[in-house]
Design a protein around this motif. Structure first.
Motif, PDB file in Angstrom:
ATOM      1  N   ALA A  27      21.636  58.410  32.250  1.00 58.15           N
ATOM      2  CA  ALA A  27      21.390  59.540  33.147  1.00 58.15           C
ATOM      3  C   ALA A  27      21.589  59.139  34.602  1.00 58.15           C
ATOM      4  CB  ALA A  27      19.981  60.080  32.938  1.00 58.15           C
ATOM      5  N   GLU A  28      21.099  57.958  34.970  1.00 58.04           N
ATOM      6  CA  GLU A  28      21.252  57.495  36.349  1.00 58.04           C
ATOM      7  C   GLU A  28      22.721  57.271  36.700  1.00 58.04           C
ATOM      8  OE1 GLU A  28      18.761  54.123  36.931  1.00 58.04           O
ATOM      9  OE2 GLU A  28      16.911  55.211  36.506  1.00 58.04           O
ATOM     10  N   ILE A  29      23.458  56.696  35.773  1.00 53.59           N
ATOM     11  CA  ILE A  29      24.890  56.454  36.024  1.00 53.59           C
ATOM     12  C   ILE A  29      25.629  57.768  36.220  1.00 53.59           C
ATOM     13  CG2 ILE A  29      27.031  55.593  35.001  1.00 53.59           C
ATOM     14  CD1 ILE A  29      25.291  53.458  33.585  1.00 53.59           C
ATOM     15  N   LEU A  30      25.350  58.742  35.360  1.00 53.25           N
ATOM     16  CA  LEU A  30      26.008  60.045  35.486  1.00 53.25           C
ATOM     17  C   LEU A  30      25.695  60.689  36.834  1.00 53.25           C
ATOM     18  CD1 LEU A  30      25.327  61.472  31.909  1.00 53.25           C
ATOM     19  CD2 LEU A  30      27.557  60.829  32.840  1.00 53.25           C
ATOM     20  N   LEU A  31      24.437  60.640  37.208  1.00 53.26           N
ATOM     21  CA  LEU A  31      24.011  61.322  38.435  1.00 53.26           C
ATOM     22  C   LEU A  31      24.534  60.618  39.683  1.00 53.26           C
ATOM     23  CD1 LEU A  31      22.412  63.807  39.176  1.00 53.26           C
ATOM     24  CD2 LEU A  31      20.340  62.409  39.252  1.00 53.26           C
ATOM     25  N   GLU A  32      24.377  59.301  39.742  1.00 58.56           N
ATOM     26  CA  GLU A  32      24.781  58.582  40.955  1.00 58.56           C
ATOM     27  C   GLU A  32      26.292  58.646  41.161  1.00 58.56           C
ATOM     28  OE1 GLU A  32      25.046  53.946  39.375  1.00 58.56           O
ATOM     29  OE2 GLU A  32      23.119  54.803  39.900  1.00 58.56           O
ATOM     30  N   THR A  33      27.047  58.644  40.062  1.00 53.65           N
ATOM     31  CA  THR A  33      28.509  58.684  40.199  1.00 53.65           C
ATOM     32  C   THR A  33      28.967  60.032  40.722  1.00 53.65           C
ATOM     33  OG1 THR A  33      28.728  57.116  38.378  1.00 53.65           O
ATOM     34  CG2 THR A  33      30.694  58.363  38.986  1.00 53.65           C
ATOM     35  N   THR A  38      25.343  54.856  45.574  1.00 56.60           N
ATOM     36  CA  THR A  38      25.062  53.581  44.918  1.00 56.60           C
ATOM     37  C   THR A  38      23.704  53.712  44.237  1.00 56.60           C
ATOM     38  OG1 THR A  38      23.908  52.654  46.823  1.00 56.60           O
ATOM     39  CG2 THR A  38      26.311  52.319  46.709  1.00 56.60           C
ATOM     40  N   ARG A  39      23.350  52.716  43.407  1.00 56.06           N
ATOM     41  CA  ARG A  39      22.038  52.792  42.750  1.00 56.06           C
ATOM     42  C   ARG A  39      20.905  52.793  43.781  1.00 56.06           C
ATOM     43  NH1 ARG A  39      20.480  51.985  37.464  1.00 56.06           N
ATOM     44  NH2 ARG A  39      22.519  52.988  37.162  1.00 56.06           N
ATOM     45  N   SER A  40      21.029  51.972  44.815  1.00 54.54           N
ATOM     46  CA  SER A  40      19.975  51.928  45.836  1.00 54.54           C
ATOM     47  C   SER A  40      19.895  53.250  46.606  1.00 54.54           C
ATOM     48  CB  SER A  40      20.202  50.761  46.800  1.00 54.54           C
ATOM     49  OG  SER A  40      21.446  50.885  47.462  1.00 54.54           O
ATOM     50  N   GLU A  41      21.043  53.882  46.845  1.00 56.88           N
ATOM     51  CA  GLU A  41      21.044  55.180  47.532  1.00 56.88           C
ATOM     52  C   GLU A  41      20.398  56.252  46.661  1.00 56.88           C
ATOM     53  OE1 GLU A  41      25.034  54.774  50.376  1.00 56.88           O
ATOM     54  OE2 GLU A  41      25.213  55.540  48.321  1.00 56.88           O
ATOM     55  N   GLN A  57      26.316  70.349  37.076  1.00 55.86           N
ATOM     56  CA  GLN A  57      27.249  69.298  36.668  1.00 55.86           C
ATOM     57  C   GLN A  57      26.525  68.242  35.831  1.00 55.86           C
ATOM     58  OE1 GLN A  57      30.869  68.898  37.423  1.00 55.86           O
ATOM     59  NE2 GLN A  57      30.367  67.655  35.631  1.00 55.86           N
ATOM     60  N   PHE A  58      25.333  67.851  36.263  1.00 52.00           N
ATOM     61  CA  PHE A  58      24.580  66.848  35.506  1.00 52.00           C
ATOM     62  C   PHE A  58      24.261  67.347  34.107  1.00 52.00           C
ATOM     63  CE2 PHE A  58      20.566  65.216  33.891  1.00 52.00           C
ATOM     64  CZ  PHE A  58      20.872  63.859  33.833  1.00 52.00           C
ATOM     65  N   GLN A  59      23.844  68.576  33.989  1.00 52.70           N
ATOM     66  CA  GLN A  59      23.478  69.102  32.668  1.00 52.70           C
ATOM     67  C   GLN A  59      24.694  69.124  31.737  1.00 52.70           C
ATOM     68  OE1 GLN A  59      20.539  69.277  31.828  1.00 52.70           O
ATOM     69  NE2 GLN A  59      19.285  69.729  33.622  1.00 52.70           N
ATOM     70  N   LYS A  60      25.861  69.453  32.286  1.00 55.93           N
ATOM     71  CA  LYS A  60      27.087  69.421  31.478  1.00 55.93           C
ATOM     72  C   LYS A  60      27.402  68.001  31.032  1.00 55.93           C
ATOM     73  CE  LYS A  60      29.484  73.422  33.516  1.00 55.93           C
ATOM     74  NZ  LYS A  60      30.637  73.844  34.368  1.00 55.93           N
ATOM     75  N   ASP A  61      27.333  67.069  31.980  1.00 53.31           N
ATOM     76  CA  ASP A  61      27.617  65.666  31.675  1.00 53.31           C
ATOM     77  C   ASP A  61      26.631  65.118  30.656  1.00 53.31           C
ATOM     78  OD1 ASP A  61      29.676  65.691  33.516  1.00 53.31           O
ATOM     79  OD2 ASP A  61      28.515  64.733  35.110  1.00 53.31           O
ATOM     80  N   PHE A  62      25.360  65.423  30.868  1.00 58.79           N
ATOM     81  CA  PHE A  62      24.312  64.885  29.996  1.00 58.79           C
ATOM     82  C   PHE A  62      24.453  65.431  28.578  1.00 58.79           C
ATOM     83  CE2 PHE A  62      19.692  64.452  28.774  1.00 58.79           C
ATOM     84  CZ  PHE A  62      19.691  63.059  28.780  1.00 58.79           C
ATOM     85  N   LYS A  63      24.824  66.681  28.454  1.00 60.63           N
ATOM     86  CA  LYS A  63      25.040  67.276  27.134  1.00 60.63           C
ATOM     87  C   LYS A  63      26.191  66.573  26.408  1.00 60.63           C
ATOM     88  CE  LYS A  63      25.875  71.688  24.793  1.00 60.63           C
ATOM     89  NZ  LYS A  63      26.099  73.146  24.974  1.00 60.63           N
ATOM     90  N   GLY A  68      27.572  62.501  21.985  1.00 60.50           N
ATOM     91  CA  GLY A  68      28.276  61.329  21.480  1.00 60.50           C
ATOM     92  C   GLY A  68      29.474  60.864  22.271  1.00 60.50           C
ATOM     93  N   GLU A  69      29.628  61.332  23.506  1.00 64.14           N
ATOM     94  CA  GLU A  69      30.785  60.916  24.318  1.00 64.14           C
ATOM     95  C   GLU A  69      30.354  59.805  25.283  1.00 64.14           C
ATOM     96  OE1 GLU A  69      34.328  63.018  26.964  1.00 64.14           O
ATOM     97  OE2 GLU A  69      32.781  64.247  26.010  1.00 64.14           O
ATOM     98  N   PRO A  70      31.090  58.704  25.348  1.00 61.01           N
ATOM     99  CA  PRO A  70      30.727  57.612  26.259  1.00 61.01           C
ATOM    100  C   PRO A  70      30.737  58.054  27.724  1.00 61.01           C
ATOM    101  CG  PRO A  70      32.325  56.861  24.639  1.00 61.01           C
ATOM    102  CD  PRO A  70      32.249  58.357  24.512  1.00 61.01           C
ATOM    103  N   VAL A  71      29.842  57.459  28.493  1.00 62.94           N
ATOM    104  CA  VAL A  71      29.733  57.771  29.918  1.00 62.94           C
ATOM    105  C   VAL A  71      31.072  57.575  30.627  1.00 62.94           C
ATOM    106  CG1 VAL A  71      28.732  56.946  32.089  1.00 62.94           C
ATOM    107  CG2 VAL A  71      27.266  57.306  30.110  1.00 62.94           C
ATOM    108  N   GLN A  72      31.811  56.516  30.260  1.00 63.66           N
ATOM    109  CA  GLN A  72      33.074  56.217  30.948  1.00 63.66           C
ATOM    110  C   GLN A  72      34.101  57.339  30.773  1.00 63.66           C
ATOM    111  OE1 GLN A  72      31.386  54.185  28.957  1.00 63.66           O
ATOM    112  NE2 GLN A  72      31.400  52.073  29.715  1.00 63.66           N
ATOM    113  N   TYR A  73      34.140  57.946  29.608  1.00 61.34           N
ATOM    114  CA  TYR A  73      35.076  59.057  29.394  1.00 61.34           C
ATOM    115  C   TYR A  73      34.614  60.322  30.100  1.00 61.34           C
ATOM    116  CZ  TYR A  73      37.525  56.388  25.749  1.00 61.34           C
ATOM    117  OH  TYR A  73      38.257  55.452  25.054  1.00 61.34           O
TER     118      TYR A  73
END
Length: 285
Positions: A27-33, A38-41, A57-63, A68-73
């Protein structure tokens, strides 16, 4: 009604991730990207309210991640060797273990005269581009059988400003026909046996291309072909580096010892102490 803060949104998301035994960093990776933090920001803005657009956007990504879709994709982005690569389902997501193969190649290029490099089964272009960025004077060629993968690799070359020659061919067929030779050859080919499919993560099987994962003959088919073909593609002094499956070290070593009787063929372990790379060279490194 006020929007969710970053804090409240992550708290809810992490509860779901914990219940499903999924990566708590997702969740943090999706949101910060998406927020370009950055993580500290992200932590600095922890109690800020999100805009409607950012929350949607976050809710779409998180869903997508929960489905089952990797964060990188989802983000079309993967880190490799200090660089950010565009990735989609045409290519494998670059792994940290493959960075160790690039490290071995870098050590050789620092000490020996290396001019022409070939990266076989290039996928996203990660290995080829990482070496070109580290050594701009190298002449780097990268090949793949997949048109889609090559399209992605070329896109990464443009994004990362790395001049690479890309060639569509079945392994090294075209190079044999043209009688081309190289000082350094690298490959991270398909090496997973079909029998291992049942043990693999659904995140991999449902998303990453089978063409880049599986090989016949217990995963050794590509190495068998390369062991036959690569002696015709190397210069007088050469270095070959291959990524392998953790149980394939001795088998691949024997193949290359037979094809290169005067060379030193060594099995290298990865960060997890598993057999992960084979090097074959006649250089006095």
């Amino acid at each position: 009604m006020p929007n969710n803060t970053i804090s409240s949104l992550l708290k809810k998301a992490n509860q779901v991730l914990s219940e499903r035994h999924l990566d708590l960093n997702a969740a943090e990776i999706l949101l910060e990207t998406r927020l370009e933090y950055t993580r500290s920001e992200l932590w600095t803005h922890y109690f800020d309210e999100l805009s409607d657009e950012a929350e949607e956007q976050f809710q779409k990504d998180f869903k997508r991640y929960l489905n089952g879709e990797p964060v990188q994709y989802i983000l079309n982005s993967a880190s490799f060797y200090g660089l950010e690569f565009y990735v989609d389902q045409s290519v494998l997501i670059p792994r940290p273990e493959t960075e160790e193969l690039v490290q071995l190649a870098e050590q050789v290029a620092q000490k020996e005269k290396v001019e022409k490099v070939l990266d076989i089964c290039t996928g996203s272009g990660a290995i080829a581009i990482a070496l070109k960025k580290r050594f701009p004077s190298l002449s780097v060629t990268a090949s793949d059988i997949s048109k889609d993968a090559l399209f992605t690799a070329k896109k990464n070359s443009e994004i990362l400003d790395a001049s690479i020659e890309y060639v569509e061919t079945d392994l090294v067929t075209l190079f044999l026909e043209e009688k081309r030779t190289f000082d350094m050859i690298l490959a991270n080919p398909p090496y997973i046996a079909e029998a291992e499919r049942a043990e693999m993560s659904d995140y991999v099987l449902k998303n990453e291309p089978d063409l880049a994962l599986f090989a016949e003959n217990d995963g050794l088919a590509i190495y068998e072909r390369l062991a036959i073909d690569l002696p015709h593609l190397v210069n007088k002094t050469f270095w070959i580096g291959l990524e392998i499956g953790y149980a394939q070290g001795e088998a691949v070593q024997k193949l290359f010892q037979k094809s290169f009787p005067q060379a030193e063929v060594v099995i290298h372990k990865d960060m997890n102490k598993k057999d992960r790379m084979i090097t074959c060279t006649n250089m006095l490194i």
